[in-house]
Design an enzyme around this catalytic site. Structure first.
Site, PDB file in Angstrom:
ATOM      1  CG  ASP A  83      -1.948   0.976   1.345  1.00 38.38           C
ATOM      2  OD1 ASP A  83      -2.421   1.399   0.270  1.00 38.38           O
ATOM      3  OD2 ASP A  83      -2.356   1.345   2.462  1.00 38.38           O
ATOM      4  CD  GLU A 135      -3.785   8.637  -4.224  1.00 38.12           C
ATOM      5  OE1 GLU A 135      -3.406   7.624  -3.579  1.00 38.12           O
ATOM      6  OE2 GLU A 135      -4.083   9.706  -3.691  1.00 38.12           O
ATOM      7  CG  HIS A 207      -6.478   4.797  -0.959  1.00 41.13           C
ATOM      8  ND1 HIS A 207      -5.304   4.359  -0.412  1.00 41.13           N
ATOM      9  CD2 HIS A 207      -6.549   4.254  -2.206  1.00 41.13           C
ATOM     10  CE1 HIS A 207      -4.676   3.595  -1.295  1.00 41.13           C
ATOM     11  NE2 HIS A 207      -5.407   3.516  -2.397  1.00 41.13           N
ATOM     12  CG  ASN A 229      -6.972   0.832   0.293  1.00 46.05           C
ATOM     13  OD1 ASN A 229      -7.414  -0.044  -0.447  1.00 46.05           O
ATOM     14  ND2 ASN A 229      -5.755   1.307   0.187  1.00 46.05           N
ATOM     15  CB  THR A 232      -8.242   4.762  10.716  1.00 43.74           C
ATOM     16  OG1 THR A 232      -7.182   5.167   9.870  1.00 43.74           O
ATOM     17  CG2 THR A 232      -8.262   5.649  11.951  1.00 43.74           C
TER      18      THR A 232
HETATM   19  P1  13P Z   1      -8.464   4.574   6.703  1.00 44.07           P
HETATM   20  O1  13P Z   1      -7.471   5.460   7.390  1.00 44.07           O
HETATM   21  O2  13P Z   1      -9.764   5.290   6.441  1.00 44.07           O
HETATM   22  O3  13P Z   1      -8.708   3.312   7.431  1.00 44.07           O
HETATM   23  O4  13P Z   1      -7.881   4.222   5.256  1.00 44.07           O
HETATM   24  C1  13P Z   1      -6.821   3.325   5.109  1.00 44.07           C
HETATM   25  C2  13P Z   1      -6.217   3.473   3.760  1.00 44.07           C
HETATM   26  O5  13P Z   1      -6.778   4.086   2.876  1.00 44.07           O
HETATM   27  C3  13P Z   1      -4.913   2.830   3.535  1.00 44.07           C
HETATM   28  O6  13P Z   1      -4.431   3.073   2.247  1.00 44.07           O
END
Ligand code: 13P
Length: 275
Positions: A83, A135, A207, A229, A232
């Protein structure tokens, strides 16, 4: 069963759903995600993020072999993805370690450099039989929350040109989500997403996918998002679970965190899979 991003996103396209794509920076999060995917019998993407290494979490060469081992022996299709790789050498190292998919993120570079580096990465990844996500537009402050602004949202005609010229397998688009904790409710630009979806013929990646309402998940999936994705709010669920209690031994805290993360991941995969 280990699969590429291209193949797992084909499965999502056939079903008109999205695949949950979770960062797994340690064994506890990795176990939570794979256990849930197997329990729900759903394909999943597990990700190592370059930025997590910079935050003192596992290094890529420490976590990659465990991710690949767990994915390979799993009963469901799993893509092992890098990632936000921002350095070409780091991304190449990921391919050498066996990642079946990499994200090369040149979104903060001058446009011409993003085009050139992404095209070069597609050529390199092809030799490994791996997929490439890239991206265009930018999500703003990485992993810190509410850092984006409309001026950096993905432009639909630019997205079309970028996808066609670079030959990528999936495109990360900015249309209102941000990484990290949402300080205010996200307002997604669905009209822009619809235009991007009509303009490009590769799957769209969202994302900043955790912390979005179930209703909005359903809307973005209907508008072509095939990879979401997510990290968090899963990590927050684990953190909150262990902040309630005093622990004498780490393994008890780890088990409670795994259970809370599993619960959060289960909700996410259930919505993404259209159930
Ligand atoms: P969050 O911070 O919303 O979980 O997104 C994670 C992400 O996009 C990792 O590339």
């Amino acid at each position: 069963m280990l699969v590429t991003l291209k193949n797992i996103l084909k499965m999502a396209e056939a079903k008109g759903c999205a695949i949950g794509s979770f960062n797994t920076p340690n064994f506890e999060s990795l176990k939570a995600v794979i256990d849930v995917a197997e329990e729900l019998n759903q394909p999943v993407i597990i990700m190592h993020a370059q930025v997590h290494e910079e935050m003192g979490l596992c290094k890529m060469d420490e976590i990659a072999p465990i991710m690949l081992f767990m994915a390979d022996r799993a009963s469901v299709p799993i893509c092992v993805h890098l990632d936000h790789g921002t350095d070409l050498d780091y991304v190449k190292k990921g391919l050498d370690l066996g990642f079946t998919s990499v994200m090369y993120d040149g979104s903060t570079l001058p446009k011409e450099e993003n085009y050139a580096n992404t095209s070069a990465m597609v050529e390199i990844a092809e030799k490994y039989g791996a997929s490439v996500e890239a991206e265009i537009g930018s999500m703003g402050a990485r992993e810190s929350g509410n850092g984006g602004g409309e001026s950096i949202y993905t432009d639909p005609s630019e997205a079309e040109k970028f996808a066609n010229e670079t030959g990528i397998d999936a495109l990360a688009c900015a249309f209102g989500t941000v990484h990290g904790i949402y300080l205010k409710e996200p307002k997604l630009d669905f009209a822009r997403l619809d235009e991007i979806n009509k303009a490009i013929n590769v799957p769209i990646v969202m994302h900043g996918g955790s912390g979005v309402s179930h209703e909005d998940y359903k809307k973005v999936i209907a508008l072509g998002v095939r990879k979401i994705n997510y990290y968090t709010y899963m990590a927050k669920a684990g953190g909150e679970a262990v902040s309630q209690k005093k622990y004498g031994q780490f393994h008890d805290a780890a088990n409670d965190a795994i259970a809370a993360m599993k619960n959060d991941v289960k909700n996410a995969i259930t919505v993404f899979s259209g159930k």
